[in-house]
Write a protein that holds these residues in place. Structure first.
Motif, PDB file in Angstrom:
ATOM      1  N   ILE A  36      40.800  31.674  54.305  1.00 53.33           N
ATOM      2  CA  ILE A  36      39.580  31.812  53.509  1.00 53.33           C
ATOM      3  C   ILE A  36      39.894  31.232  52.135  1.00 53.33           C
ATOM      4  CG2 ILE A  36      37.870  33.383  52.544  1.00 53.33           C
ATOM      5  CD1 ILE A  36      38.557  35.387  54.716  1.00 53.33           C
ATOM      6  N   LYS A  37      39.245  30.152  51.804  1.00 52.07           N
ATOM      7  CA  LYS A  37      39.520  29.450  50.557  1.00 52.07           C
ATOM      8  C   LYS A  37      38.705  30.074  49.421  1.00 52.07           C
ATOM      9  CE  LYS A  37      38.286  25.495  52.226  1.00 52.07           C
ATOM     10  NZ  LYS A  37      38.002  24.042  52.328  1.00 52.07           N
ATOM     11  N   ILE A  38      39.420  30.500  48.372  1.00 52.69           N
ATOM     12  CA  ILE A  38      38.735  31.088  47.229  1.00 52.69           C
ATOM     13  C   ILE A  38      38.928  30.216  45.999  1.00 52.69           C
ATOM     14  CG2 ILE A  38      39.014  33.417  48.151  1.00 52.69           C
ATOM     15  CD1 ILE A  38      41.198  33.891  46.013  1.00 52.69           C
ATOM     16  N   GLY A  39      37.962  30.300  45.090  1.00 52.14           N
ATOM     17  CA  GLY A  39      38.035  29.579  43.825  1.00 52.14           C
ATOM     18  C   GLY A  39      37.742  30.516  42.672  1.00 52.14           C
ATOM     19  N   LEU A  40      38.459  30.328  41.573  1.00 53.12           N
ATOM     20  CA  LEU A  40      38.324  31.192  40.406  1.00 53.12           C
ATOM     21  C   LEU A  40      37.622  30.458  39.270  1.00 53.12           C
ATOM     22  CD1 LEU A  40      39.007  33.788  38.813  1.00 53.12           C
ATOM     23  CD2 LEU A  40      41.227  32.743  38.269  1.00 53.12           C
ATOM     24  N   ILE A  41      36.554  31.048  38.751  1.00 50.18           N
ATOM     25  CA  ILE A  41      35.842  30.513  37.591  1.00 50.18           C
ATOM     26  C   ILE A  41      36.032  31.497  36.441  1.00 50.18           C
ATOM     27  CG2 ILE A  41      33.631  29.742  36.671  1.00 50.18           C
ATOM     28  CD1 ILE A  41      32.689  29.298  39.546  1.00 50.18           C
ATOM     29  N   GLY A  45      42.457  36.963  31.503  1.00 51.31           N
ATOM     30  CA  GLY A  45      43.137  38.089  32.119  1.00 51.31           C
ATOM     31  C   GLY A  45      42.364  38.729  33.247  1.00 51.31           C
ATOM     32  N   ARG A  46      41.061  38.943  33.057  1.00 49.62           N
ATOM     33  CA  ARG A  46      40.264  39.577  34.103  1.00 49.62           C
ATOM     34  C   ARG A  46      40.121  38.662  35.307  1.00 49.62           C
ATOM     35  NH1 ARG A  46      38.174  42.163  37.734  1.00 49.62           N
ATOM     36  NH2 ARG A  46      40.422  42.408  37.893  1.00 49.62           N
ATOM     37  N   GLY A  47      39.948  37.370  35.068  1.00 52.78           N
ATOM     38  CA  GLY A  47      39.836  36.437  36.173  1.00 52.78           C
ATOM     39  C   GLY A  47      41.119  36.355  36.978  1.00 52.78           C
ATOM     40  N   SER A  48      42.251  36.267  36.276  1.00 52.99           N
ATOM     41  CA  SER A  48      43.541  36.222  36.970  1.00 52.99           C
ATOM     42  C   SER A  48      43.760  37.496  37.781  1.00 52.99           C
ATOM     43  CB  SER A  48      44.675  36.038  35.957  1.00 52.99           C
ATOM     44  OG  SER A  48      44.556  34.803  35.274  1.00 52.99           O
ATOM     45  N   GLY A  49      43.371  38.635  37.195  1.00 46.84           N
ATOM     46  CA  GLY A  49      43.491  39.897  37.915  1.00 46.84           C
ATOM     47  C   GLY A  49      42.635  39.917  39.163  1.00 46.84           C
ATOM     48  N   ALA A  50      41.411  39.402  39.057  1.00 51.02           N
ATOM     49  CA  ALA A  50      40.516  39.362  40.218  1.00 51.02           C
ATOM     50  C   ALA A  50      41.086  38.478  41.319  1.00 51.02           C
ATOM     51  CB  ALA A  50      39.140  38.863  39.791  1.00 51.02           C
ATOM     52  N   ALA A  51      41.733  37.373  40.938  1.00 57.79           N
ATOM     53  CA  ALA A  51      42.336  36.488  41.935  1.00 57.79           C
ATOM     54  C   ALA A  51      43.447  37.214  42.691  1.00 57.79           C
ATOM     55  CB  ALA A  51      42.872  35.228  41.261  1.00 57.79           C
ATOM     56  N   VAL A  52      44.273  37.977  41.991  1.00 56.23           N
ATOM     57  CA  VAL A  52      45.332  38.751  42.652  1.00 56.23           C
ATOM     58  C   VAL A  52      44.717  39.798  43.576  1.00 56.23           C
ATOM     59  CG1 VAL A  52      47.211  40.401  42.296  1.00 56.23           C
ATOM     60  CG2 VAL A  52      47.019  38.390  40.823  1.00 56.23           C
ATOM     61  N   GLU A  71      41.647  24.200  28.908  1.00 54.85           N
ATOM     62  CA  GLU A  71      42.674  23.705  29.817  1.00 54.85           C
ATOM     63  C   GLU A  71      43.876  24.632  29.882  1.00 54.85           C
ATOM     64  OE1 GLU A  71      45.263  19.628  30.705  1.00 54.85           O
ATOM     65  OE2 GLU A  71      43.982  19.766  28.921  1.00 54.85           O
ATOM     66  N   ASP A  72      44.293  25.184  28.740  1.00 55.01           N
ATOM     67  CA  ASP A  72      45.483  26.027  28.745  1.00 55.01           C
ATOM     68  C   ASP A  72      45.276  27.303  29.556  1.00 55.01           C
ATOM     69  OD1 ASP A  72      43.675  26.947  26.750  1.00 55.01           O
ATOM     70  OD2 ASP A  72      45.285  27.983  25.702  1.00 55.01           O
ATOM     71  N   ARG A  73      44.030  27.768  29.658  1.00 57.76           N
ATOM     72  CA  ARG A  73      43.761  28.951  30.469  1.00 57.76           C
ATOM     73  C   ARG A  73      43.989  28.637  31.951  1.00 57.76           C
ATOM     74  NH1 ARG A  73      39.736  31.862  27.344  1.00 57.76           N
ATOM     75  NH2 ARG A  73      40.691  31.985  25.261  1.00 57.76           N
ATOM     76  N   VAL A  74      43.573  27.456  32.378  1.00 57.09           N
ATOM     77  CA  VAL A  74      43.736  27.081  33.781  1.00 57.09           C
ATOM     78  C   VAL A  74      45.214  26.910  34.117  1.00 57.09           C
ATOM     79  CG1 VAL A  74      43.121  25.413  35.570  1.00 57.09           C
ATOM     80  CG2 VAL A  74      41.489  25.928  33.764  1.00 57.09           C
ATOM     81  N   THR A  75      45.927  26.155  33.298  1.00 56.72           N
ATOM     82  CA  THR A  75      47.338  25.900  33.590  1.00 56.72           C
ATOM     83  C   THR A  75      48.169  27.181  33.498  1.00 56.72           C
ATOM     84  OG1 THR A  75      47.694  25.259  31.265  1.00 56.72           O
ATOM     85  CG2 THR A  75      47.211  23.499  32.839  1.00 56.72           C
ATOM     86  N   GLY A  76      47.897  27.989  32.493  1.00 57.76           N
ATOM     87  CA  GLY A  76      48.636  29.241  32.345  1.00 57.76           C
ATOM     88  C   GLY A  76      48.389  30.192  33.497  1.00 57.76           C
ATOM     89  N   ALA A  77      47.119  30.298  33.922  1.00 55.26           N
ATOM     90  CA  ALA A  77      46.789  31.210  35.016  1.00 55.26           C
ATOM     91  C   ALA A  77      47.406  30.743  36.325  1.00 55.26           C
ATOM     92  CB  ALA A  77      45.275  31.315  35.153  1.00 55.26           C
ATOM     93  N   ARG A  78      47.391  29.429  36.583  1.00 53.02           N
ATOM     94  CA  ARG A  78      47.996  28.947  37.827  1.00 53.02           C
ATOM     95  C   ARG A  78      49.485  29.283  37.874  1.00 53.02           C
ATOM     96  NH1 ARG A  78      48.497  22.712  39.913  1.00 53.02           N
ATOM     97  NH2 ARG A  78      49.740  22.572  37.990  1.00 53.02           N
ATOM     98  N   ALA A 117      34.082  34.739  34.037  1.00 51.85           N
ATOM     99  CA  ALA A 117      34.080  33.945  32.813  1.00 51.85           C
ATOM    100  C   ALA A 117      33.446  34.746  31.680  1.00 51.85           C
ATOM    101  CB  ALA A 117      33.317  32.648  33.048  1.00 51.85           C
ATOM    102  N   ALA A 118      33.238  34.110  30.527  1.00 52.50           N
ATOM    103  CA  ALA A 118      32.469  34.751  29.463  1.00 52.50           C
ATOM    104  C   ALA A 118      31.124  35.187  30.041  1.00 52.50           C
ATOM    105  CB  ALA A 118      32.267  33.780  28.307  1.00 52.50           C
TER     106      ALA A 118
END
Length: 427
Positions: A36-41, A45-52, A71-78, A117-118
């Motif tokens: 099941i392919k998921i995508g994070l928008i 912190g909350r988005g990264s938590g939701a992905a986990v 951009e730094d949010r995407v790279t840092g979260a990955r 997201a916001a």
């Protein structure tokens, strides 16, 4: 540059392929044989938590795409997520999307969309995901104004028609102890409900200092929790969780009206944006029951997040140490699981079994309660539910870019004007 007109144009285009993507999702995931392919928008912190939490729902859940305006949010979260879930994070460089149109690129290449997201963007992103036929987890709130909330409401109804799962980030609905307590309340364990008291007393939210070279709009997006047009103030960020539980207790029937008071007493520094630091709201219901809701975000004060339901035969206490006192003594001693994991477990179980979970009805009622709470405290007026639902206040911007004209601006001293009860009009 993203304008209001083209902000949602992808939504309509995606709708044409919705039925196809839904049927594929059902056939492939029901058997549990495919990923099941998921995508994070929204990669904070909350988005990264939701992905986990989503990946905790099963080894077949794989993160394949991410988006943020920074951009730094995407790279840092990955990087963080790859360390935590190395076997379930498969986000290639060409699936790391940045910008105000990045959300649609994620939607286009996944089965399930996680929106964190916001808060300003939640209705638009939710509408686009449902139009494209995707299952959705959407953080609260689901609108910051009545027009935006109606966009989300329409998307929720469309999700039902398409057989899509739509799970809300109003996470206490997935706490097993709170569920059992509210079931007992509704079964009469404390008699007839008289009043509900909701407290959300805590510290100010995350603060991000302004950096040299940032435009005003760039700064507001960075420090979005503290700007009303982006977050909806703390009634929508914090108090919403408490009044959601109160509404649940009362059967999710909207109140007739509300009134309240609030202001900004201590958090006066420009870093706190244009928001209040305390609220007190009274919701009046047709049954005669009242819900009293209190929120405070001031440092060095007493903190507590508590729900107390007063009945004719006793009281119920939540969310920690869920218990009932009075004629029927009881305390929860059942299974304890993470409510954040549980909401995703039920989301993905629904997808795998073809029995979708749809939280539409309560997620919009509770979001509107948060909007109404802000309205009555900002204006100082008594406002009915009907008046609030018909409000024309709309935070949608004509342009979305870091160089756009900000909806609120600091004065010469760097301070932001805030609402003034008795002066600020109801729109």
């Amino acid at each position: 540059m993203t304008t209001r007109r083209n902000f949602l144009k992808a939504t309509l285009a995606a709708g044409a392929v919705a039925s196809t993507s839904l049927s594929l999702a059902r056939s492939s995931h029901a058997a549990g044989s495919d990923k099941i392919k998921i995508g994070l928008i929204g990669c904070g912190g909350r988005g990264s938590g939701a992905a986990v939490n989503a990946m905790n729902a099963g080894p077949d859940v794989t993160l394949v795409a991410m988006a943020d305006i920074f951009e730094d949010r995407v790279t840092g979260a990955r990087e963080r997520l790859k360390k935590e879930k190395p076997d379930q994070v498969a986000v290639d460089d060409d699936h790391m999307f940045v910008g105000f149109d990045a959300y649609q690129k994620v939607i286009d290449c996944v089965d399930v969309v996680l929106i964190a997201a916001a808060s300003h963007f939640h209705p638009a992103y939710l509408q686009a995901a449902v139009a494209a036929g995707k299952h959705v987890f959407c953080e609260k709130p689901h609108g910051l104004d009545a027009p935006g909330l109606k966009v989300s409401m329409a998307a929720g109804e469309e999700a039902k028609k398409k057989g899509l799962s739509l799970v809300s980030g109003l996470c206490w609905r997935y706490d097993l102890g709170v569920r059992e307590t509210i079931k007992r309340i509704q079964d009469g364990a404390i008699g007839d409900i008289v009043t509900v008291q909701e407290n959300y007393l805590t510290q100010p939210y995350i603060l991000r200092p302004r950096q040299p070279g940032w435009s005003e709009m760039f700064y507001q997006y960075q420090n979005w929790y503290h700007f009303n047009w982006l977050s909806g103030d703390q009634t929508a960020q914090q108090l919403i969780h408490s009044i959601d539980k109160g509404s649940w207790v009362l059967g999710d029937v909207p109140p007739v009206k509300a009134w309240g008071m609030g202001g900004r007493q201590v958090c006066l520094d420009p870093k706190y944006g244009d928001q209040f630091d305390h609220f007190a709201v009274v919701f009046e219901y047709e049954s005669g029951v009242r819900m009293f809701a209190f929120c405070r975000d001031i440092p060095n004060c007493y903190n507590g997040t508590t729900d107390t339901v007063f009945g004719t035969k006793g009281q119920a206490h939540m969310p920690s140490r869920c218990r009932i006192t009075g004629a029927t003594e009881w305390s929860y001693d059942g299974e304890k699981v993470s409510m954040y994991d549980q909401e995703h477990k039920e989301l993905f179980d629904g997808i795998r079994t073809g029995k979708p979970v749809n939280n539409s009805s309560y997620m919009f009622t509770s979001s509107m309660l948060a909007i109404l709470a802000q309205m009555v405290c900002y204006t100082g007026k008594e406002i009915t539910w009907e008046q609030a639902m018909n409000s024309t206040l709309d935070f949608t911007q004509k342009e979305y870019s870091f160089d756009a004209e900000p909806p609120v601006k600091p004065d010469a001293a760097g301070n932001y004007a805030t609402a003034m009860p008795g002066i600020t009009p109801f729109v």
